[in-house]
Design a protein around this motif. Structure first.
Motif, PDB file in Angstrom:
ATOM      1  N   ASN A  71       7.328  -6.227  11.264  1.00  0.00           N
ATOM      2  CA  ASN A  71       6.490  -5.605  12.288  1.00  0.00           C
ATOM      3  C   ASN A  71       5.048  -5.974  11.976  1.00  0.00           C
ATOM      4  O   ASN A  71       4.776  -6.690  11.011  1.00  0.00           O
ATOM      5  CB  ASN A  71       6.712  -4.085  12.345  1.00  0.00           C
ATOM      6  CG  ASN A  71       6.336  -3.376  11.061  1.00  0.00           C
ATOM      7  OD1 ASN A  71       5.517  -3.855  10.278  1.00  0.00           O
ATOM      8  ND2 ASN A  71       6.928  -2.222  10.833  1.00  0.00           N
ATOM      9  N   GLN A  73       2.608  -4.250  10.715  1.00  0.00           N
ATOM     10  CA  GLN A  73       2.136  -3.780   9.411  1.00  0.00           C
ATOM     11  C   GLN A  73       2.587  -4.726   8.296  1.00  0.00           C
ATOM     12  O   GLN A  73       1.807  -5.092   7.416  1.00  0.00           O
ATOM     13  CB  GLN A  73       2.676  -2.381   9.125  1.00  0.00           C
ATOM     14  CG  GLN A  73       2.200  -1.312  10.093  1.00  0.00           C
ATOM     15  CD  GLN A  73       3.000  -0.036   9.925  1.00  0.00           C
ATOM     16  OE1 GLN A  73       2.849   0.642   8.920  1.00  0.00           O
ATOM     17  NE2 GLN A  73       3.853   0.280  10.885  1.00  0.00           N
ATOM     18  N   ARG A  76       0.860  -8.336   8.726  1.00  0.00           N
ATOM     19  CA  ARG A  76      -0.558  -8.369   8.327  1.00  0.00           C
ATOM     20  C   ARG A  76      -0.706  -8.376   6.811  1.00  0.00           C
ATOM     21  O   ARG A  76      -1.567  -9.074   6.267  1.00  0.00           O
ATOM     22  CB  ARG A  76      -1.314  -7.198   8.948  1.00  0.00           C
ATOM     23  CG  ARG A  76      -1.615  -7.388  10.429  1.00  0.00           C
ATOM     24  CD  ARG A  76      -2.538  -6.316  10.988  1.00  0.00           C
ATOM     25  NE  ARG A  76      -1.969  -4.975  10.920  1.00  0.00           N
ATOM     26  CZ  ARG A  76      -1.145  -4.461  11.832  1.00  0.00           C
ATOM     27  NH1 ARG A  76      -0.776  -5.179  12.873  1.00  0.00           N
ATOM     28  NH2 ARG A  76      -0.694  -3.223  11.703  1.00  0.00           N
ATOM     29  N   THR A  77       0.120  -7.614   6.111  1.00  0.00           N
ATOM     30  CA  THR A  77       0.041  -7.599   4.649  1.00  0.00           C
ATOM     31  C   THR A  77       0.445  -8.950   4.077  1.00  0.00           C
ATOM     32  O   THR A  77      -0.221  -9.474   3.176  1.00  0.00           O
ATOM     33  CB  THR A  77       0.933  -6.487   4.062  1.00  0.00           C
ATOM     34  OG1 THR A  77       0.479  -5.224   4.565  1.00  0.00           O
ATOM     35  CG2 THR A  77       0.874  -6.473   2.544  1.00  0.00           C
ATOM     36  N   LYS A  93       9.491   2.289   4.206  1.00  0.00           N
ATOM     37  CA  LYS A  93       9.168   3.081   5.391  1.00  0.00           C
ATOM     38  C   LYS A  93       8.815   4.481   4.912  1.00  0.00           C
ATOM     39  O   LYS A  93       9.602   5.107   4.202  1.00  0.00           O
ATOM     40  CB  LYS A  93      10.379   3.120   6.317  1.00  0.00           C
ATOM     41  CG  LYS A  93      10.185   3.879   7.599  1.00  0.00           C
ATOM     42  CD  LYS A  93      11.508   3.806   8.402  1.00  0.00           C
ATOM     43  CE  LYS A  93      11.392   4.388   9.750  1.00  0.00           C
ATOM     44  NZ  LYS A  93      12.670   4.253  10.497  1.00  0.00           N
ATOM     45  N   ARG A  98       2.475   7.770  13.137  1.00  0.00           N
ATOM     46  CA  ARG A  98       1.270   7.654  13.964  1.00  0.00           C
ATOM     47  C   ARG A  98       1.722   7.376  15.392  1.00  0.00           C
ATOM     48  O   ARG A  98       2.889   7.080  15.633  1.00  0.00           O
ATOM     49  CB  ARG A  98       0.381   6.505  13.474  1.00  0.00           C
ATOM     50  CG  ARG A  98      -0.172   6.739  12.083  1.00  0.00           C
ATOM     51  CD  ARG A  98      -1.086   5.614  11.656  1.00  0.00           C
ATOM     52  NE  ARG A  98      -1.513   5.814  10.279  1.00  0.00           N
ATOM     53  CZ  ARG A  98      -1.824   4.850   9.444  1.00  0.00           C
ATOM     54  NH1 ARG A  98      -1.787   3.590   9.832  1.00  0.00           N
ATOM     55  NH2 ARG A  98      -2.201   5.130   8.214  1.00  0.00           N
ATOM     56  N   TYR A 114       5.443   5.787  15.743  1.00  0.00           N
ATOM     57  CA  TYR A 114       6.026   4.835  14.808  1.00  0.00           C
ATOM     58  C   TYR A 114       5.803   5.318  13.380  1.00  0.00           C
ATOM     59  O   TYR A 114       4.898   6.103  13.108  1.00  0.00           O
ATOM     60  CB  TYR A 114       5.447   3.429  15.001  1.00  0.00           C
ATOM     61  CG  TYR A 114       3.978   3.305  14.663  1.00  0.00           C
ATOM     62  CD1 TYR A 114       3.569   2.886  13.401  1.00  0.00           C
ATOM     63  CD2 TYR A 114       2.991   3.592  15.605  1.00  0.00           C
ATOM     64  CE1 TYR A 114       2.222   2.774  13.087  1.00  0.00           C
ATOM     65  CE2 TYR A 114       1.651   3.482  15.307  1.00  0.00           C
ATOM     66  CZ  TYR A 114       1.272   3.064  14.051  1.00  0.00           C
ATOM     67  OH  TYR A 114      -0.056   2.948  13.733  1.00  0.00           O
ATOM     68  N   VAL A 116       4.779   4.674   9.441  1.00  0.00           N
ATOM     69  CA  VAL A 116       3.884   3.838   8.655  1.00  0.00           C
ATOM     70  C   VAL A 116       4.696   3.215   7.523  1.00  0.00           C
ATOM     71  O   VAL A 116       5.523   3.886   6.890  1.00  0.00           O
ATOM     72  CB  VAL A 116       2.723   4.678   8.081  1.00  0.00           C
ATOM     73  CG1 VAL A 116       1.864   3.845   7.139  1.00  0.00           C
ATOM     74  CG2 VAL A 116       1.896   5.258   9.220  1.00  0.00           C
ATOM     75  N   ASP A 118       4.668   1.163   3.837  1.00  0.00           N
ATOM     76  CA  ASP A 118       3.915   0.824   2.627  1.00  0.00           C
ATOM     77  C   ASP A 118       4.410  -0.547   2.212  1.00  0.00           C
ATOM     78  O   ASP A 118       5.588  -0.716   1.865  1.00  0.00           O
ATOM     79  CB  ASP A 118       4.182   1.866   1.540  1.00  0.00           C
ATOM     80  CG  ASP A 118       3.330   1.673   0.302  1.00  0.00           C
ATOM     81  OD1 ASP A 118       2.606   0.664   0.195  1.00  0.00           O
ATOM     82  OD2 ASP A 118       3.398   2.541  -0.596  1.00  0.00           O
TER      83      ASP A 118
END
Length: 122
Positions: A71, A73, A76-77, A93, A98, A114, A116, A118
């Protein structure tokens, strides 16, 4: 080389497997259950939403491969840390949620929730 033009029906049909069914276990994330492994491959921009599919050797064991849909998140990491094949990746997860709002073609809006994630790696 063919001496005359061929039609579509002149070619032999070839059967291929579903691109997503490669025999590797596809995991779904449960809250607070991480997956940790070495990135084996990343299939970029696949599926109807052009997401990535991450292939991991769980625990670094090439005999224990899993895959999961990425996804924003996670992506992007991976991009920010410059991770790729051979990099360690840990994804969890979280229980934190959020919301975001989407606008439909008819002008109406809808709020979606959704979880967030880690995401860590090296």
């Amino acid at each position: 080389m063919a001496s005359e033009p061929m039609s579509f029906d002149d070619f032999e049909e070839t059967q291929v497997e579903d691109d997503y069914d490669d025999g590797v276990e596809e995991i779904k994330f449960e809250v607070d259950e991480p997956v940790i492994g070495v990135i084996v491959d990343i299939d970029h921009d696949v599926g109807p939403n052009e997401n990535d599919v991450i292939h991991l050797a769980r625990g670094g064991d090439l005999g224990d491969r899993v895959k999961f849909w990425s996804n924003g998140q996670i992506r992007r990491t991976i991009d920010k840390k410059g991770l790729g094949n051979g990099s360690w990746l840990a994804v969890k997860k979280t229980a934190e949620t959020r919301t975001y709002e989407i606008e439909h073609d008819d002008g109406s809006t809808e709020e979606r929730e959704y979880h967030v994630f880690d995401v860590r790696g090296e």
